[in-house]
Design an enzyme around this catalytic site. Structure first.
Site, mmCIF file in Angstrom:
data_model
loop_
_atom_site.group_PDB
_atom_site.id
_atom_site.type_symbol
_atom_site.label_atom_id
_atom_site.label_comp_id
_atom_site.label_asym_id
_atom_site.label_seq_id
_atom_site.Cartn_x
_atom_site.Cartn_y
_atom_site.Cartn_z
ATOM 1 N N TYR A 11 0.782 -1.069 -0.130
ATOM 2 C CA TYR A 11 0.040 0.019 -0.055
ATOM 3 C C TYR A 11 0.979 1.186 -0.007
ATOM 4 O O TYR A 11 1.007 2.040 0.928
ATOM 5 C CB TYR A 11 -1.035 -0.020 1.099
ATOM 6 C CG TYR A 11 -1.895 -1.193 1.329
ATOM 7 C CD1 TYR A 11 -2.201 -1.786 0.223
ATOM 8 C CD2 TYR A 11 -2.422 -1.588 2.498
ATOM 9 C CE1 TYR A 11 -3.182 -2.904 0.388
ATOM 10 C CE2 TYR A 11 -3.310 -2.699 2.505
ATOM 11 C CZ TYR A 11 -3.626 -3.233 1.445
ATOM 12 O OH TYR A 11 -4.551 -4.298 1.625
HETATM 13 P P1 FDA Z 1 3.183 -2.662 -10.721
HETATM 14 O O1 FDA Z 1 3.312 -2.882 -12.271
HETATM 15 O O2 FDA Z 1 2.857 -0.973 -10.600
HETATM 16 O O3 FDA Z 1 4.426 -2.804 -9.935
HETATM 17 C C1 FDA Z 1 4.506 -2.220 -8.561
HETATM 18 C C2 FDA Z 1 6.016 -2.100 -7.963
HETATM 19 O O4 FDA Z 1 6.604 -3.444 -8.362
HETATM 20 C C3 FDA Z 1 6.795 -1.031 -9.189
HETATM 21 O O5 FDA Z 1 7.840 -0.547 -8.337
HETATM 22 C C4 FDA Z 1 7.243 -2.017 -10.141
HETATM 23 O O6 FDA Z 1 8.581 -1.343 -10.603
HETATM 24 C C5 FDA Z 1 7.742 -3.324 -9.390
HETATM 25 N N1 FDA Z 1 7.834 -4.514 -10.310
HETATM 26 C C6 FDA Z 1 6.644 -4.854 -11.101
HETATM 27 N N2 FDA Z 1 6.954 -6.040 -11.624
HETATM 28 C C7 FDA Z 1 8.120 -6.488 -11.162
HETATM 29 C C8 FDA Z 1 9.045 -7.575 -11.408
HETATM 30 N N3 FDA Z 1 8.792 -8.428 -12.376
HETATM 31 N N4 FDA Z 1 10.242 -7.665 -10.873
HETATM 32 C C9 FDA Z 1 10.554 -6.675 -9.854
HETATM 33 N N5 FDA Z 1 9.887 -5.440 -9.695
HETATM 34 C C10 FDA Z 1 8.581 -5.298 -10.207
HETATM 35 N N6 FDA Z 1 -2.118 -5.728 -2.123
HETATM 36 C C11 FDA Z 1 -2.541 -6.967 -1.487
HETATM 37 O O7 FDA Z 1 -1.594 -7.425 -0.582
HETATM 38 N N7 FDA Z 1 -3.560 -7.232 -1.134
HETATM 39 C C12 FDA Z 1 -4.665 -6.960 -1.976
HETATM 40 O O8 FDA Z 1 -5.882 -7.500 -1.693
HETATM 41 C C13 FDA Z 1 -4.675 -5.752 -2.584
HETATM 42 N N8 FDA Z 1 -5.801 -5.208 -3.441
HETATM 43 C C14 FDA Z 1 -5.406 -4.290 -4.415
HETATM 44 C C15 FDA Z 1 -6.375 -3.788 -5.200
HETATM 45 C C16 FDA Z 1 -6.348 -2.700 -5.968
HETATM 46 C C17 FDA Z 1 -7.486 -2.307 -6.695
HETATM 47 C C18 FDA Z 1 -4.935 -2.067 -5.904
HETATM 48 C C19 FDA Z 1 -4.865 -1.002 -7.200
HETATM 49 C C20 FDA Z 1 -3.858 -2.502 -5.381
HETATM 50 C C21 FDA Z 1 -4.163 -3.597 -4.352
HETATM 51 N N9 FDA Z 1 -3.057 -4.066 -3.647
HETATM 52 C C22 FDA Z 1 -3.166 -5.416 -2.869
HETATM 53 C C23 FDA Z 1 -1.638 -3.740 -3.701
HETATM 54 C C24 FDA Z 1 -0.626 -4.359 -4.788
HETATM 55 O O9 FDA Z 1 -0.621 -5.656 -4.220
HETATM 56 C C25 FDA Z 1 0.456 -3.569 -5.031
HETATM 57 O O10 FDA Z 1 -0.165 -2.146 -5.556
HETATM 58 C C26 FDA Z 1 1.372 -4.350 -5.964
HETATM 59 O O11 FDA Z 1 2.713 -3.488 -6.003
HETATM 60 C C27 FDA Z 1 0.969 -4.182 -7.531
HETATM 61 O O12 FDA Z 1 1.601 -5.029 -8.428
HETATM 62 P P2 FDA Z 1 1.541 -4.866 -10.047
HETATM 63 O O13 FDA Z 1 2.320 -5.735 -10.264
HETATM 64 O O14 FDA Z 1 0.227 -4.917 -10.287
HETATM 65 O O15 FDA Z 1 2.038 -3.238 -9.962
#
Ligand code: FDA
Length: 506
Positions: A443
């Site tokens: 978060y």
């Molecule tokens: P994104 O692609 O934006 O990446 C997030 C970060 O990780 C960035 O700094 C990115 O550069 C890095 N990153 C991405 N892929 C990578 C890789 N392969 N290797 C290294 N770094 C990498 N959390 C939770 O624990 N439980 C929940 O139920 C929820 N629910 C929820 C609902 C909604 C609507 C949102 C917007 C968010 C959540 N979250 C959550 C939070 C979520 O776990 C958090 O935002 C994650 O970082 C999102 O990962 P993404 O890959 O989607 O994001």
């Protein structure tokens, strides 16, 4: 990024057969904007004023991912990596620093290979949680599941990198607790698995936050058994503040101490008429008769009736939790989006009834806001606080998430909403964990502080100490080990962002 640099970068990419990329300058702007925005979950960071990448690269294989890193490093662009684009503060696709950057977008790396006989899966880091849940359920004939978050379009890359809490976490831990191996690409393009990487680094990539270490290409996950039928419910109560505060006050004892098979969260908001509302969402890994009997005994105040409870398969509960329509929709990457700001806290001693009344009253002043209490306890209580970077284990009753969201840009409103949330967070300060006031890295909250890379990204002792501001809030006693891991794997600070872990390179 001038045209000569673009030509050099293109020839580097094309020499490695990487053809899926688009430049800001020479692509038709609507195509570029479409590719950039399709996974931006927080519209606050999709505005014309937000800095945009010079290039977006969509690798199709581990080899292409490796060479996308190397080509970007040869160019003058800083690297941002994006999996599902759900970063609360947009760190995967924009930056508040003034440097040109490129995005490596993992959308096409979304294969999920399930091996039901060993209850494991190899998952590419661009796969969403919905894609993982869908494939695990189908391939295992609905006998296995995976403990991770509720929104189906979250990317496994960022989510597991930051821990990953969900409905199965009281029984089976965080997503990161269930990572058995990893295929990871370091800043020098070396492909490393668990046995080839430093122990501190394998520890750090499982919960130390995304965007700091290199890029996870794939995770090997431990899948967990789920019964044929589980019990689901969603109960909405609204009315006078005091009785609602009583209910939530009791929840603080019940939610974190129910059997591990039980998940029961509450979401609270205020209503314009001065009343409040509380929604209880529950999942029980068993039949509804047992769920009913446990709740009647432990939480009679909820006044639940058996007809409030519904039996269904585990995969159907992921559909409910994600607010999508069907099991096949779990694979759909297009979801509704909005503008939002969020913050988080941990609670170790129950909040007084007066404190809760004050919180609900506060919420009646801003109906665009809500708070969610997610229960800890269960196995989270029994996993050590240093086993992984995520430290919020024994002694934590629950996590609070504060959210305010809105659907369109209106002059002056963004600042007003965010200021309101900060005031509310200030009010809650006396009731929650202190010294430091803890927060959950998934978060992400830039209010906690940011790195200052405006004059270059080489990092000093001062940078490391400054980053404790948020490093201690997210990771407590684990922060220094994260700095050690960073110094080993990325001493030049190639993977940096506003809240990345700084190396001790000087
Ligand atoms: P994104 O692609 O934006 O990446 C997030 C970060 O990780 C960035 O700094 C990115 O550069 C890095 N990153 C991405 N892929 C990578 C890789 N392969 N290797 C290294 N770094 C990498 N959390 C939770 O624990 N439980 C929940 O139920 C929820 N629910 C929820 C609902 C909604 C609507 C949102 C917007 C968010 C959540 N979250 C959550 C939070 C979520 O776990 C958090 O935002 C994650 O970082 C999102 O990962 P993404 O890959 O989607 O994001």
């Amino acid at each position: 990024q001038d045209s000569t640099s673009n030509i050099l970068l293109s020839s580097c990419l094309l020499s490695k057969n990487i053809q899926n990329f688009t430049y800001r300058s020479n692509s038709s702007s609507s195509e570029y904007i479409k590719l950039l925005t399709f996974s931006i979950q927080n519209l606050r960071y999709s505005l014309p004023s937000n800095p945009k990448p010079a290039i977006i690269i969509f690798p199709l294989s581990e080899y292409q991912l490796q060479h996308a890193i190397l080509c970007l490093r040869q160019s003058s662009l800083t690297i941002r990596v994006r999996s599902g684009g759900h970063s609360y503060e947009g760190l995967s696709y924009t930056t508040s620093y003034n440097y040109p950057f490129g995005i490596i977008d993992l959308t096409n790396l979304n294969r999920v290979q399930v091996d039901p006989s060993s209850a494991t899966a190899w998952v590419e880091a661009g796969a969403t949680l919905g894609e993982i849940y869908y494939n695990v359920a189908v391939e295992s004939n609905q006998t296995l599941g995976f403990p991770a978050g509720s929104c189906a379009t979250i990317g496994s890359g960022g989510h597991i990198s930051g821990g990953g809490y969900g409905f199965l976490s009281r029984k089976y831990g965080l997503a990161a607790d269930n990572v058995l191996d990893v295929t990871f690409i370091d800043p020098n393009g070396r492909v490393l698995n668990r046995s080839q990487m430093d122990e501190d680094v394998f520890w750090a990539v499982r919960g130390g936050g995304g965007g700091s270490w290199g890029i996870v290409y794939a995770w090997k996950l431990r899948l967990v058994p789920v019964p044929n039928q589980v019990t689901w419910f969603n109960i909405y109560k609204s009315g006078l503040i005091e009785p609602l505060a009583d209910l939530v006050h009791k929840w603080q004892d019940v939610g974190p101490s129910l059997p591990d098979e039980f998940f029961l969260s509450t979401a609270i908001s205020g209503l314009w008429d001065g009343n409040g509302s509380v929604t209880f969402t529950g999942l029980y890994l068993g039949p509804k008769e047992s769920a009913f009997s446990i709740l009647s005994k432990r939480y009679p105040e909820l006044q639940i009736s058996e007809s409030d409870l519904e039996e269904m398969s585990w995969i159907e509960t992921t559909v409910k939790a994600a607010w999508v329509n069907s099991v096949s929709d779990l694979r759909n990457r297009g979801t509704s989006k909005n503008f939002f700001k969020a913050k988080s806290d941990y609670v170790k001693t129950p909040i007084s009834k007066e404190g809760l009344i004050g919180a609900i009253k506060f919420l009646t002043k801003e109906t665009s806001a809500y708070i969610i209490f997610k229960p800890y306890g269960g196995v989270l209580e029994r996993i050590g606080g240093t086993d992984l970077p995520f430290p919020h284990r024994a002694g934590n009753l629950y996590n609070i998430q504060y959210v305010i969201d809105w659907t369109k840009v209106e002059e002056g409103m963004t600042d007003k909403y965010i200021a309101w949330l900060r005031d509310f967070y200030a009010y809650m300060g006396s009731f929650v964990s202190k010294n430091p006031r803890a927060a959950y890295v998934n978060y992400l909250d830039l209010d906690l502080g940011t790195n200052n890379w405006t004059a270059g990204t080489s990092s000093t002792v001062d940078d490391v100490n400054h980053a404790r501001l948020w490093g201690n809030a997210y990771f407590l006693w684990n922060y220094d080990r994260l700095v050690r891991a960073k110094t080993k794997i990325d001493p030049e600070n190639v993977f940096n962002n506003e809240q990345s872990i700084p190396p001790l390179s000087k």
